[in-house]
Design a protein around this motif. Structure first.
Motif, mmCIF file in Angstrom:
data_model
loop_
_atom_site.group_PDB
_atom_site.id
_atom_site.type_symbol
_atom_site.label_atom_id
_atom_site.label_comp_id
_atom_site.label_asym_id
_atom_site.label_seq_id
_atom_site.Cartn_x
_atom_site.Cartn_y
_atom_site.Cartn_z
ATOM 1 N N LEU A 59 -10.010 10.473 -4.197
ATOM 2 C CA LEU A 59 -8.756 10.889 -3.547
ATOM 3 C C LEU A 59 -8.513 10.088 -2.272
ATOM 4 O O LEU A 59 -7.398 9.658 -1.999
ATOM 5 C CB LEU A 59 -8.811 12.377 -3.210
ATOM 6 N N GLN A 60 -9.595 9.899 -1.514
ATOM 7 C CA GLN A 60 -9.469 9.150 -0.256
ATOM 8 C C GLN A 60 -9.059 7.704 -0.537
ATOM 9 O O GLN A 60 -8.189 7.147 0.129
ATOM 10 C CB GLN A 60 -10.814 9.183 0.467
ATOM 11 N N ARG A 61 -9.683 7.142 -1.576
ATOM 12 C CA ARG A 61 -9.361 5.760 -1.941
ATOM 13 C C ARG A 61 -7.886 5.650 -2.348
ATOM 14 O O ARG A 61 -7.190 4.716 -1.957
ATOM 15 C CB ARG A 61 -10.254 5.334 -3.105
ATOM 16 N N ARG A 62 -7.442 6.669 -3.090
ATOM 17 C CA ARG A 62 -6.064 6.666 -3.566
ATOM 18 C C ARG A 62 -5.086 6.785 -2.387
ATOM 19 O O ARG A 62 -4.060 6.124 -2.349
ATOM 20 C CB ARG A 62 -5.861 7.840 -4.533
ATOM 21 N N ALA A 63 -5.437 7.655 -1.417
ATOM 22 C CA ALA A 63 -4.569 7.841 -0.243
ATOM 23 C C ALA A 63 -4.475 6.539 0.552
ATOM 24 O O ALA A 63 -3.391 6.163 1.017
ATOM 25 C CB ALA A 63 -5.123 8.955 0.626
ATOM 26 N N ARG A 68 -1.336 1.773 2.117
ATOM 27 C CA ARG A 68 -1.196 0.310 2.123
ATOM 28 C C ARG A 68 0.094 -0.092 1.411
ATOM 29 O O ARG A 68 0.836 -0.943 1.891
ATOM 30 C CB ARG A 68 -2.394 -0.321 1.412
ATOM 31 N N GLN A 69 0.369 0.554 0.298
ATOM 32 C CA GLN A 69 1.584 0.232 -0.470
ATOM 33 C C GLN A 69 2.831 0.609 0.311
ATOM 34 O O GLN A 69 3.823 -0.110 0.288
ATOM 35 C CB GLN A 69 1.547 0.960 -1.814
ATOM 36 N N THR A 173 10.865 3.176 -2.744
ATOM 37 C CA THR A 173 10.019 4.184 -2.100
ATOM 38 C C THR A 173 8.580 3.825 -2.408
ATOM 39 O O THR A 173 8.299 3.081 -3.353
ATOM 40 C CB THR A 173 10.314 5.581 -2.674
ATOM 41 N N SER A 174 7.660 4.368 -1.598
ATOM 42 C CA SER A 174 6.251 4.022 -1.811
ATOM 43 C C SER A 174 5.776 4.490 -3.175
ATOM 44 O O SER A 174 4.946 3.852 -3.811
ATOM 45 C CB SER A 174 5.398 4.631 -0.706
ATOM 46 N N LEU A 180 4.217 0.607 -9.707
ATOM 47 C CA LEU A 180 4.146 -0.756 -10.202
ATOM 48 C C LEU A 180 2.711 -1.215 -10.387
ATOM 49 O O LEU A 180 2.430 -2.168 -11.094
ATOM 50 C CB LEU A 180 4.840 -1.717 -9.211
ATOM 51 N N TYR A 181 1.752 -0.545 -9.726
ATOM 52 C CA TYR A 181 0.360 -0.993 -9.799
ATOM 53 C C TYR A 181 -0.401 -0.292 -10.908
ATOM 54 O O TYR A 181 -0.157 0.839 -11.176
ATOM 55 C CB TYR A 181 -0.327 -0.750 -8.449
#
Lengths: 181, 184
Positions: A59-63, A68-69, A173-174, A180-181
């Protein structure tokens, strides 16, 4: 010479001979005689703790990735706004140097005076048809240019206003970027 | 009532992350998972860690289990993916100290004193020296008595491939054990 351990083409169809049966028995007996490993204490608890740790790390990695995005999306928005601003400035400069803006001003002031003198100028207008039609064309084209200019100005204003609130309008929007990733 | 899968496990409770249902699942399947760890040469704490990783993966993905195969098959499939990874990690971390520990263990184990037990111990060591897939196939076929088709489902390949893997593993084991004069 290296021994070839690859099975023959139809190895799986081979019927095992007496040697193979005996060897199979050795393997089976030995492996079944192997004592079962000692069961660790609270393996389920350990596994659940491990799963939760992994989940929170994920979850932290995703946040972090999302942040960043978002940053990149905002930078892209700002770059787009700057680009649009530069294009508008260039267009305004060209209009100014060609004298279109002064002609717009002249057209506006002449339309005011025209409305006041419409009745008196009807007769004179018949004698100068060519001149009035060319001036009407010029007024029309500068009107279109002016409205496009004002429209783009408004769009840029909206984009900048949206950016100042921390968001990016439209599809940038983010979340959309994240997709897209 | 929740959807029931084999071994009287409540799949709905498992999907909700119910600790009691999960503890029951672990209790039922830990011998086979630990056996796989054992066959791949993992011992003690390493084996426990690998098993914990397997069940952690099960816990995290149980919500996505669709019940198209037996729960046991699904768990063993996860085990077959996770344990080799852990094995490689530990091998990389402790560059081949198992040989020594194994020798010590062989000397200390009372089983070694009789020839039958010595043969068994050598067979176990030979199986541990096999590559991941072969070790899994041998463990499941000879020790757990799974059919070729069931093993195929676990390691996600056709029965023919399982037969080929078994054949190669047998050839390799025979070679190793003949060198030690265990079999002729």
């Amino acid at each position: 010479m290296k021994k070839n351990n690859d099975p023959p083409f139809d190895a799986e169809l081979q019927i095992p001979g007496p040697d193979d049966a005996a060897f199979d028995l050795v393997l089976q007996t030995a492996l079944r005689a192997r004592p079962e490993p000692e069961i660790p204490l609270d393996l389920a608890g350990k596994a659940m703790r491990l799963a939760r740790t992994r989940e929170s790390a994920e979850l932290q990695r995703r946040a972090e990735r999302l942040a960043r995005q978002r940053w990149w999306a905002q930078m892209t928005g700002i770059a787009a706004a700057v680009l649009i601003g530069a294009i508008l400035a260039g267009a305004a400069h060209r209009l100014w140097t060609r004298g279109d803006i002064t002609s717009i001003a002249a057209a506006v002031s002449s339309s005011d005076s025209d409305s006041a003198t419409t009745a008196t100028s009807t007769a004179a207008a018949t004698s100068s048809d060519d001149t009035s039609s060319s001036s009407a064309t010029t007024t029309g084209s500068t009107g279109i240019v002016a409205s496009v200019f004002v429209g783009e100005l408004l769009l840029t204003g909206m984009l900048l206003a949206s950016l100042s609130r921390g968001g990016v309008p439209g599809p940038w929007t983010s979340e959309a970027v994240a997709g897209l990733y | 009532m929740g959807e029931s899968v084999d071994e009287n496990l409540d799949l709905d409770a498992l999907r909700r992350g119910n600790p009691r249902a999960f503890a029951r699942l672990v209790e039922l399947h830990q011998p086979v998972v630990l056996g796989l760890c054992q066959s791949m040469g993992l011992r003690g704490a390493d084996s426990d860690d690998a098993a914990a990783e397997v069940f952690a993966a099960v816990f995290r993905s149980i919500a996505r289990f669709e019940g198209r195969s037996a729960l046991a098959t699904w768990i063993y499939r996860i085990a077959c993916r996770v344990i080799p990874k852990v094995r490689r990690r530990y091998r990389a971390a402790s560059s081949q100290q198992p040989d020594e520990t194994q020798a010590d263990e062989n000397q200390e184990t009372p089983l070694e004193r009789t020839s039958r037990n010595e043969i068994n111990a050598r067979v176990w060591t030979a199986v541990e020296s096999l590559d991941d897939r072969s070790a899994i196939v041998v463990e499941m076929f000879y020790r757990r008595g799974l059919s070729v088709e069931q093993i195929g489902q676990v390691i996600d390949c056709p029965s023919g491939t399982v037969k080929t893997l078994l054949f190669r593993a047998r050839v390799r084991l025979k070679e190793v054990l003949s060198r030690q004069e265990i079999v002729s």
